[in-house]
Design a protein around this motif. Sequence first.
Motif, short mmCIF file in Angstrom:
data_model
loop_
_atom_site.label_atom_id
_atom_site.label_comp_id
_atom_site.label_asym_id
_atom_site.label_seq_id
_atom_site.Cartn_x
_atom_site.Cartn_y
_atom_site.Cartn_z
N THR A 54 0.78 -1.24 0.04
CA THR A 54 0.04 -0.03 -0.03
C THR A 54 0.99 1.40 -0.05
O THR A 54 0.24 2.33 -0.57
N HIS A 55 2.01 1.27 0.78
CA HIS A 55 2.94 2.28 0.44
C HIS A 55 4.20 1.91 0.04
O HIS A 55 4.70 0.78 -0.07
N SER A 56 5.21 3.00 -0.46
CA SER A 56 6.06 2.79 -1.18
C SER A 56 7.51 3.63 -0.65
O SER A 56 7.14 4.59 -0.12
N VAL A 57 8.72 3.29 -0.87
CA VAL A 57 9.72 4.21 -0.58
C VAL A 57 10.30 4.49 -1.89
O VAL A 57 10.50 3.55 -3.02
N VAL A 58 10.40 5.85 -2.13
CA VAL A 58 10.97 6.40 -3.49
C VAL A 58 12.32 6.97 -3.48
O VAL A 58 12.63 7.69 -2.40
N PHE A 59 13.16 6.60 -4.25
CA PHE A 59 14.52 6.94 -4.07
C PHE A 59 14.85 8.02 -5.04
O PHE A 59 14.44 7.63 -6.17
N VAL A 60 15.55 9.06 -4.72
CA VAL A 60 15.77 10.23 -5.57
C VAL A 60 17.01 10.60 -5.24
O VAL A 60 17.33 11.28 -4.19
N ASN A 61 18.19 10.68 -6.11
CA ASN A 61 19.35 11.32 -5.84
C ASN A 61 19.17 12.60 -6.62
O ASN A 61 18.70 12.99 -7.58
N CYS A 62 19.99 13.66 -5.79
CA CYS A 62 20.08 15.02 -5.95
C CYS A 62 21.45 15.43 -5.99
O CYS A 62 22.40 15.05 -5.33
N PRO A 63 21.75 16.43 -6.84
CA PRO A 63 23.34 16.91 -7.03
C PRO A 63 23.80 17.74 -5.69
O PRO A 63 24.91 17.63 -5.70
N ASN A 64 22.92 18.27 -4.96
CA ASN A 64 23.37 18.84 -3.62
C ASN A 64 22.30 18.86 -2.64
O ASN A 64 21.11 18.70 -2.80
N GLU A 65 22.81 19.46 -1.44
CA GLU A 65 21.86 19.34 -0.37
C GLU A 65 20.53 20.31 -0.40
O GLU A 65 19.58 20.26 0.05
N ASN A 85 13.32 11.52 4.10
CA ASN A 85 14.74 11.74 4.48
C ASN A 85 15.90 11.97 3.65
O ASN A 85 15.75 11.65 2.52
N ILE A 86 16.74 13.16 4.13
CA ILE A 86 17.68 13.33 3.34
C ILE A 86 19.00 12.77 3.83
O ILE A 86 19.72 13.07 4.82
N LEU A 87 19.62 11.79 3.05
CA LEU A 87 20.83 11.22 3.19
C LEU A 87 22.03 11.80 2.69
O LEU A 87 22.15 11.74 1.28
N PRO A 88 23.00 12.62 3.23
CA PRO A 88 24.09 13.24 2.63
C PRO A 88 25.09 12.28 2.12
O PRO A 88 25.66 11.08 2.53
N LYS A 89 25.77 12.76 0.95
CA LYS A 89 27.16 12.07 0.35
C LYS A 89 27.21 10.89 0.04
O LYS A 89 27.82 9.89 0.50
N ALA A 90 26.27 10.46 -1.13
CA ALA A 90 26.30 9.22 -1.43
C ALA A 90 27.23 9.38 -2.66
O ALA A 90 27.29 10.11 -3.62
N THR A 104 29.33 13.05 -6.22
CA THR A 104 28.90 12.96 -4.99
C THR A 104 27.53 13.33 -4.91
O THR A 104 27.01 14.44 -5.39
N GLU A 105 26.48 12.56 -4.34
CA GLU A 105 24.93 13.08 -4.52
C GLU A 105 24.20 12.83 -3.29
O GLU A 105 24.95 12.34 -2.27
N ILE A 106 23.42 13.66 -3.24
CA ILE A 106 22.39 13.19 -1.72
C ILE A 106 21.03 12.67 -2.18
O ILE A 106 20.62 12.90 -3.24
N LEU A 107 20.93 11.79 -1.35
CA LEU A 107 19.94 10.54 -1.56
C LEU A 107 18.56 11.03 -0.73
O LEU A 107 18.62 11.27 0.41
N LEU A 108 17.36 11.22 -1.42
CA LEU A 108 16.19 11.14 -0.85
C LEU A 108 15.49 9.94 -0.79
O LEU A 108 15.36 9.27 -1.65
N LEU A 109 15.07 9.68 0.51
CA LEU A 109 14.15 8.48 0.79
C LEU A 109 12.83 8.98 1.13
O LEU A 109 12.62 9.77 2.08
N ILE A 110 11.83 8.80 0.08
CA ILE A 110 10.53 9.44 0.18
C ILE A 110 9.74 8.30 0.52
O ILE A 110 9.55 7.52 -0.14
#
Length: 158
Positions: A54-65, A85-90, A104-110
């Motif tokens: 019913t729910h999902s976790v979506v992953f999105v990489n971003c170039p900076n914080e 969640n914003i996970l730094p420095k992937a 180096t990217e920033i990972l969003l866990l949505i």
Amino acid sequence: MEWLSSWYPQPGCPRPSVLICLLILTTSFLTYPTLRTIGLQLHSAITGSYVSGTHSVVFVNCPNEQIAKDIARAILDKKLAASVNILPKAASLYFWKGEIEEATEILLLIKTKTSKVFMLSSYVRLVHPFEIPEVFSLPMDQGDVQYLKWLEEGMEED
């Protein structure tokens, strides 16, 4: 006695009971995911427990914080998710236009409803600076019922 011979297969032919068993096994195997989903939904309706997926976790990489925070806030403002969640420095290594790139990217866990994943992905593609943003989701199999209820409440429209 001729009528009796018509009930029994000729030598070398499988018996009808074997064919029926194979048909039942094949049908069961092919319909298992659907039957499992229906069973889980019935169990959930009766017991009030969680329906898997019913729910999902979506992953999105971003170039900076800063871009990660901007996208996260916009997603929450639009009620496309309940939590990010914003996970730094992937450290990322990937092919781009035939070359191996490193960044180096920033990972969003949505965390969102599975039913909102398509809208969320479309929105991220509109606002993301990457030509092809990394957006993918995984359905939640299980979780704390109170937390999942909280997720639902966080995405309710005003």
